[in-house]
Design an enzyme around this catalytic site. Structure first.
Site, PDB file in Angstrom:
ATOM      1  N   LYS A 279     -12.504  -5.029   3.125  1.00 44.18           N
ATOM      2  CA  LYS A 279     -13.466  -5.482   4.128  1.00 44.18           C
ATOM      3  C   LYS A 279     -14.835  -5.856   3.567  1.00 44.18           C
ATOM      4  CE  LYS A 279     -10.629  -5.092   7.472  1.00 44.18           C
ATOM      5  NZ  LYS A 279     -10.034  -6.351   7.967  1.00 44.18           N
TER       6      LYS A 279
ATOM      7  N   TYR B 192       0.866  -1.175   0.000  1.00 42.76           N
ATOM      8  CA  TYR B 192       0.000   0.000   0.000  1.00 42.76           C
ATOM      9  C   TYR B 192       0.906   1.228   0.000  1.00 42.76           C
ATOM     10  CZ  TYR B 192      -3.894  -3.046   1.378  1.00 42.76           C
ATOM     11  OH  TYR B 192      -4.857  -4.012   1.421  1.00 42.76           O
TER      12      TYR B 192
ATOM     13  N   TYR C  78      -6.629  -5.365  10.192  1.00 41.75           N
ATOM     14  CA  TYR C  78      -6.450  -5.846   8.814  1.00 41.75           C
ATOM     15  C   TYR C  78      -6.811  -7.330   8.691  1.00 41.75           C
ATOM     16  CZ  TYR C  78      -4.342  -6.134   4.166  1.00 41.75           C
ATOM     17  OH  TYR C  78      -4.134  -6.302   2.823  1.00 41.75           O
TER      18      TYR C  78
END
Length: 391
Positions: free
Chosen positions: A297, A201, A385
């Site tokens: 998610k 990321y 996470y």
């Protein structure tokens, strides 16, 4: 037609619920307005929390997942090209995530549906819900020009953000909470090996980037883009140039370029509808909430929603207790809002916002630098996470 549970939508929430109910001997019918090829072909998330993996194993659907899924014990953050690693497995006492695309999950769910007697009605058009505030709800739709009706005990809306289910709840009851982000994600899929064995990321002065994968030979890359960008303005070469620039020289040196076979731009939003139950209607998955893809998610929340709901339905039919059904909305929303918080926070520290000034940028950089130097901060990130536990 009659059934115990009518499920609107054959996406992840609907299909996981149908399989869960089938294993418990509860009848259901899934109504889907598209065909299987369309639903299975949608390019979506690719990271499964341990809870989702455990559910697939419990349902006996994990043979391909265990064989082909890529287990990741960590992830990487990058600030202007400087990469640092988050050891999620160590920080959480052994929890991991598994890279396995939503398309693969849907294939597994659909392939097992027929042999297990999971009833799916494809191309169900003009679906409407009736009697939701009574003890005899029903669903009507058009199939090959003929009007059909399904009587049931409960209706579960798993038909996504634009579906009919949430729209069937009176405005006097429903509350919507929304945050629309001023940028999108441009994503490409290419049959090239990933540049890293775990996700990266990246926060760069030109915007966010994500290096991901679907397999050892298929890569998924994203870059932050303007909402009014057009795909025709983004050639493959331009995308690869921007990916390499934002990831930084270390990762860029390992990027293998190749022609993309899928390219799309997706807007980002956070959205929650409350409550997730009205009368005999229950909402699950994207029908009730949307998260930005940062942190992956969406599918995982769908799994936790229907886990709670299937437990409540089993309790209702076996014990004649309404306690689980009455508590479903509050129970699901408690986990939803925690995931919304994490996705919002992770987005806020990795993306460039249009009105950011020098102070805002320095705060972002300080946040990432704090995470890099603090095991406690890394642990908080890792716990969220890999997925918070079901209560």
């Amino acid at each position: 037609m009659k059934t115990q549970v009518a499920i609107i939508g054959a996406g992840p929430a609907g299909m996981f619920l149908a399989h869960m109910l089938r294993t418990e001997g509860i009848d259901s019918v899934v109504l889907e307005r598209r065909d299987r090829d369309y639903v299975e072909g949608r390019v979506r998330a690719g990271v499964l929390e341990q809870i989702a993996v455990d559910v697939m194993r419990k349902l006996g659907l994990a043979d391909r997942l265990d064989r082909e899924g890529l287990v990741h014990g960590g992830t990487n953050l990058s600030l202007d090209g400087e990469i640092f690693h988050i050891d999620m497995e160590k920080l959480t006492g052994g929890s991991t995530v598994t890279v396995y695309g939503q398309q693969e999950v849907m294939f597994d769910l659909f392939e097992a549906a027929g042999p297990r007697g999971v009833n799916i009605v494809w191309n169900a058009d003009n679906v409407s819900l009736h009697g939701l505030d009574s003890d005899k709800p029903s669903v009507r739709w058009t199939e090959e020009g003929a009007q059909k009706e399904l009587q049931c005990d409960f209706v579960v809306g798993c038909d996504g953000f634009h579906g009919v289910s949430r729209q069937s709840i009176p405005d006097t009851v429903l509350r919507n909470f929304e945050r629309v982000y001023p940028f999108g994600w441009l994503g490409i899929l290419a049959d090239v090996p990933p540049c890293n064995d775990e996700l990266i990321y990246a926060n760069h002065e030109r915007g966010f980037a994500l290096a991901s994968m679907r397999s050892p030979t298929r890569s998924r890359y994203y870059i932050q883009c303007a909402l009014d960008d057009r795909l025709e303005d983004w050639s493959d070469d331009r995308v690869w140039d921007e990916v390499c620039l934002r990831l930084g020289p270390t990762a860029a040196a390992k990027v293998v370029r190749g022609p993309s076979f899928e390219k799309s731009i997706a807007p980002l939003r956070s959205f929650v509808a409350e409550p997730m139950r009205w009368g005999r209607l229950f909402l699950a998955g994207d029908a009730a909430h949307i998260v930005p893809p940062t942190g992956a998610k969406g599918l995982n929340l769908a799994v936790s929603d229907v886990t709670y709901l299937s437990e409540a339905l089993v309790e209702h039919y076996r014990e004649r207790s309404a306690a689980g059904l009455d508590n479903y909305s509050a129970r699901a929303l408690a986990r939803v809002w925690k995931a919304e918080r994490f996705s919002w926070w992770f987005t806020s520290i990795t993306h460039r916002f249009p009105n950011m000034d020098g102070f805002d940028r320095r705060i972002q950089m300080a946040e990432l630098d704090y995470i890099r130097g603090s095991e406690n901060a890394q642990r908080v990130l890792a716990e969220n996470y890999v997925g918070l536990p079901l209560d």
